[in-house]
Each structure stands twice: as structure tokens, then as C-alpha cells.
Design an enzyme around this catalytic site. Sequence first.
Site, PDB file in Angstrom:
ATOM      1  N   ASP A 262       1.134  -1.423  -0.013  1.00 29.32           N
ATOM      2  CA  ASP A 262       0.195  -0.379  -0.304  1.00 29.32           C
ATOM      3  C   ASP A 262       0.744   0.846  -0.036  1.00 29.32           C
ATOM      4  O   ASP A 262       1.961   1.334   0.156  1.00 29.32           O
ATOM      5  CB  ASP A 262      -0.826  -0.080   1.430  1.00 29.32           C
ATOM      6  CG  ASP A 262      -2.227   0.594   1.157  1.00 29.32           C
ATOM      7  OD1 ASP A 262      -2.836   0.434   1.643  1.00 29.32           O
ATOM      8  OD2 ASP A 262      -2.298   1.707   0.138  1.00 29.32           O
TER       9      ASP A 262
HETATM   10  C1  GLC Z   1      -4.710   4.633  -0.476  1.00 27.44           C
HETATM   11  C2  GLC Z   1      -5.368   3.681   0.005  1.00 27.44           C
HETATM   12  C3  GLC Z   1      -5.048   2.027  -1.117  1.00 27.44           C
HETATM   13  C4  GLC Z   1      -4.758   2.769  -2.303  1.00 27.44           C
HETATM   14  C5  GLC Z   1      -4.167   3.176  -2.176  1.00 27.44           C
HETATM   15  C6  GLC Z   1      -3.140   4.233  -3.358  1.00 27.44           C
HETATM   16  O1  GLC Z   1      -3.439   4.551   0.909  1.00 27.44           O
HETATM   17  O2  GLC Z   1      -4.759   2.327   1.352  1.00 27.44           O
HETATM   18  O3  GLC Z   1      -6.194   1.487  -0.869  1.00 27.44           O
HETATM   19  O4  GLC Z   1      -5.627   2.117  -3.495  1.00 27.44           O
HETATM   20  O5  GLC Z   1      -4.088   4.052  -1.479  1.00 27.44           O
HETATM   21  O6  GLC Z   1      -4.273   5.061  -3.515  1.00 27.44           O
END
Ligand code: GLC
Length: 704
Positions: A262
Site C-alpha cells: 500500500d
Molecule cells: C491508499 C489506500 C489504498 C489505495 C492506495 C493507492 O493509501 O490505502 O486503498 O489503493 O493508497 O491510492
Amino acid sequence: MDLNVLLKTLSLDEKIGQLMMVPPHLFIQSSDTELMGPLKALGISKADIFKTGSILGIGSAQEMIDVQTIYLESSRHKIPLIFMADIIHGYETIFPVPLGLASSFNEDLLEMVAQISAVEASTAGIQVTFAPMVDLVRDPRWGRVVESFGEDSYLAKRFAAAQVRGYQGDGVDKPENIAACVKHFAAYGLSEAGKDYNTVDLSRLNLFQNYLSGFKGAIDAGAKLVMTSFNIFEGMPATINKYLLQEVLRGSLNYKGTIISDYASLKETITHGVKSNEYEAAVAGVHAGLNIEMATALYIKNLKDAVENGDIIEEQIDALVMDVLKLKKECGLFDNPYKGASIEKEKQLVHADVHLDKALSVAQESIVLLKNRDLLPINNQTKIALIGRYANNPNMNGPWSWHGSKHLNNTLSDVFKKDMNLIYVNDGSNLDYEKLKAADVILIASGENEKDSGEAHSKANIKLPYNQEGFIKAVRDRTTQPIGLLLFNGRPLDLSNIVDDVDAIVECFFPGSMGAQAISNIILGKVNPSAKLTMSFPRSVGQIPVYYNHLPTGRPFHPHGEYTSFYLDLDHTPLFPFGYGLSYCSFKYDNFRCSNNRLKMNETLIVSVDVTNRSNRIGKEVIQLYVHDHFAEVSRPLKQLIDFKKVSFNPYETKTIEFIVTKDNLQYYDGNLNLRVDSGTFSLMVGPNSSDLQKLEFEFFKEV
Ligand code: GLC
């Protein structure tokens, strides 16, 4: 393209670059000075970004074409970038938020929403979506319940599979399809106290029994990526957790695709206090099998040294890179680096009328009628007053609709003026009670802002915010007409203070681009509401977590039991239970029966119930089937959803609804994480929600 040959042509630096993901502006930023800002923050050089393997987020086909062109012109190896973004409930055409969409209990709609999202996103040059989000949720304080399918693991499994089918279609190499990245692995929805990014602590038994279900559904349906979660599991951040990523994901779930972190979650292993520096974190990521590092650059800054130091071997990097190259090949990028991107098609397809029509039908099936004291539907001659903060507010797309053109949305007043006898509209400030009193019915459009839920937007108070409770009570006190409450929210709310002040409650969640028209059609009865809650609505935040499939405990609640599980100051049941939702029809369940009261290992049980529509209008009902295992190696829920059918009924029509029950519906994980089923007594329950159930029992015999 022989990927093994290609891999051999890459330098170690170039291999490591394939494991990095950066934002697109690093490539299309005009002035170097601005470039130096983000690059400096990442700690990398401009040369480094021309080694990267993937891009986080893209805003248009033109932008993708520009970035890919700039990159390929400068890249030595000419391996195309892969573009990924959050397409959670639509790209430009926005559908109901997942918590609303799941309430439709209609897998075909979930699949269609994903398929249309893929068509729009792929024309904009996106090849991967960070969806479906399958986190199981039991705490409405957590802002991200809005992105989930709710509290039930069985629904998470079925709906995750439906969305993967929709996104990936007949192959991710096709221009109109995109690869699905199921997230967040794992158990992120258990963030303590509902605070986002907070500590998570659960047993391996609970993980396997409940929290892996959505991932299994997505992976078995062929999801190409899995995203790790921000939280720890057993004290170790998921992003570098070898048990989670190797034993559970690659082992038990037999996952063979790409694992992506993430946003900055690899670097955050330092903040978690588990790794003391970026070098250690990078090495741990490789040992855990993390393929792509999102939005930070620990890999590219440290892994070359780590190989030289012998802390990792190059073959480990080769394996991680090979997964990424396979993903790019599967997505057809080696054949066409621009794949689905099309400036022309983008103009035709994105926010197209045909998609908006679908968004209308989906929104109509995702709106839950929670209360109706003979108020709805109303006829179009009824004099209507529409008041409240959503009377003139087009912002009903909800979180993660970053690309949706919310300014194109109609407001409730736009649509109600067209469809109804609307005599007064007011957004809630300085109400003219004389005008209000001239109406036959008052509709109060209330709710949360779009930013009251979503990532990093958790709340300790889940009552209607911005003094809307006071507003509703003031209107109730000063008028006599019936009141209908239209709710826009991203989480179950505590409605206990106002539930008796209104005659109807229409739960719209965030219904998306066509929400206003969908709501009008339901209020006027052009559409009969059919959605059911997939997450319990508590009576109080003090009740959380409250969910339907709880265990019996040793002292289950008993009305006259002093020493049993209950509250002195609150009814222990939810205000509105899982699976609950009203229709303009009334359905009767009769003759619940099964083909046998004994079931052996390889046999099937036919379970039937006669359902009658006792009304003079067509309506859909979600018939739900639950099971209870009376005695097992570990304590089992008093009820667990094992199947549902959404069926349409003509006026006064009776249908016999049949379910097939086999041992697979009875299985559970024991304390040693073995999937098993035991001989013994089981109950089956059927009904319109998780509370109003009819029950029958049967004996299961493990012996063949
Ligand atoms: C965010 C979220 C995730 C998302 C990623 C890219 O922090 O936790 O769900 O897909 O970053 O935007």
C-alpha cells in the site's frame, strides 16, 4: 516475448527499477525544479525514474500516452510502464459506493459495475485497478467501511469474485479489460477503535474463518494483484510479514500473482518500529516476497547494496521481477504499450449515456428502505417540500470517486422539480415554516459529507452530524405532515434519536452520478426498493462491534436472565440488522422444508420455502439462508449466511425458492486451521433478513 531472455538482458539496477512505482507527474513535470521536489523527497535521481516499472494514478489517455512515450524514448530496455489507479466504484460514471452496491445483493450488478468501470478506465490508459476492497468490517467508526461489502464473509467472497470477473472479463489482454488488485491483505478492517491505520490483533483462526474469505473469492476468480495492508499481523507489518505473504497468501490461498504494497507501507515498517532503517525494510520486503513498492524508493536505493552484502541474492530479485514482467505481458503491454488508451474513445465512452443508464439502474437497486409508516410511495400530485443539506447538493458520489464529474450530477431539487409537485426547496437554513406547512409531505435530505468517510476519515460519533438531529426534531415539532428522511452517508449511522420522528427512512449511501433520479423513481414508486443492509446499524456507538453472525457465548442474552450478555442501558440488538430492507410489497414465507432431515458426506439437501408477494405490485425479495452448527471443535456463530437469492415476484405471485445445501456449506476451520465438518445437529434458517427467520433442523453424518 521470452521473459526469461528479457530478464537476462537487464542490469541489476534495471531489475530493481521494475519493482518501483512512482506518480506520473515525475515524467510530465515541465520544470526540473518541481521535479527535484518529489524526486528529492523520494531520494532518487531523474535517471532512476526512467528505470521505474509502474505508475500510480493517471488522469487521461493523453497523459498516459505522453508518459509512456517519454519513458520508452529514454528507456534502454523499452519495457513498458504499467499504469494503476483506484477505480473503486466507477471511473467517470460513478456508481453507488461499495457499501451501497453490496446492498443490492445482486452479483450481476456488481460485475456490470466493474465491467463498465474497466471500459472507461482502460480508455484512459489504466491497466490495473486497486479493487475490489474486501476488508471485512464490523466497526462503522472506521471511515473505510464505505469501500467494503460489509460485515459478512460469504458476501465478501461472492462479491469479490463478481467484481474480478467484471474487471478482467475475457482476459486482461483485451483493451477494454483491466487487472484487479484485491486489497488490503489482511484484516485491515479490524483497525482498533475504528481508527484508520490503527493496530490490528486477531487470531489465526479468526483470520482464516472470516477475514480471508473475500481474498479467496477474488484469487479463485483470477485476481492478478494483491495489495498488502498498512496494519500489523501478530506484531509484524503485513507488507513484510512472511507468514501472511508466504504461508497464507502464496500457500493456503495458492496465489501466484503480483504483490504490491500500500502507499508507502514498506517505508512505514520503520514507523511501526519493526525495521530500524530503509535498508532493513527493503531487505525484509524482498524476503517476504513483496513485488512492487508503492510510492517510495527503498528498493532502488538499497537492494543493489543488499545483493553485494549478501543480505539477499539476485535470484530473489529475479523472481520478484518475473512476476511483474508476466503481469505486463498478460496485460498485452509488450504487444501495445498504449493498450486501451484512446483519446477518441475516451470522449465517446467516458460518462456515456449508456453508462449513466446503467448507473441509474444500479443506484435504484442499491437504495435501502429502512422505514415506511405508510408514507411511500407518493404520487406525483402530492405537494412536496424538500429541505436539508442534500436538497441542492450534487456531491453524492462518495469517497474514491476522484475522477467522476460530480458537477454533472443532478441534484435532488433538479430532479424533483421535473418529476414531482415540488412546492418548496430549502437547504436547511432559515426555513419558511409557512411554506413548509403548505406541503402534504416533507422530505428531509440529510447525511454526511463525502469526506466524513473514506480513508483516514474515521469518526468517534456516528450520529447524524452538523446538528441535523436537532433540525429534524425542530421540523417534527413545528409541523404535522409526514416526514420522509433521505440519507446520504458512508457508514451505518446511529439513528436511534430520530428514528421515531420520521415516517420513512430511505438509506441512499452515496448513490453516484444518477443518485438523484434513482431516489425520485423510488419515492414515486416507479421502482420498488429491494436492497438489504450488508452492515448492521447500531443503536449506539457504545454497542460497536455489533454484527449478526456473533457466537453464542456461555451466557447468551435471555430476557429474564440477570447473568447473561446484555447492556443495562441499551437494547443489545442493532437498530437495523444485517440483511434488513423493506419493499413496497409484503412477502410471506411459508412451508420451509428440506428434502431430508439427514445429510451424509457426499449428499445434497434440497431446502425449499414458498414465498408469496401479497401485494398488487411487482417486487424483488432477497431470500436469505443461514446455518447454525450446534456443536463443533470451536464455537460457531448462531447464524451464518450460506446463500441468498434475489427473486422478482409479480403481484400476488407465490414461488418456491430452492437452495442446495452440501457439506461445503457446513465447513469451518478448527483450532489447528484445518477445514472440517463434523457429524451432528445443524439448524437452517430462512427469511428476509438476519432476524426474522424460520428454522428447521437436520442431522449431518460424516460417515459416507
Ligand atoms: C491508499 C489506500 C489504498 C489505495 C492506495 C493507492 O493509501 O490505502 O486503498 O489503493 O493508497 O491510492
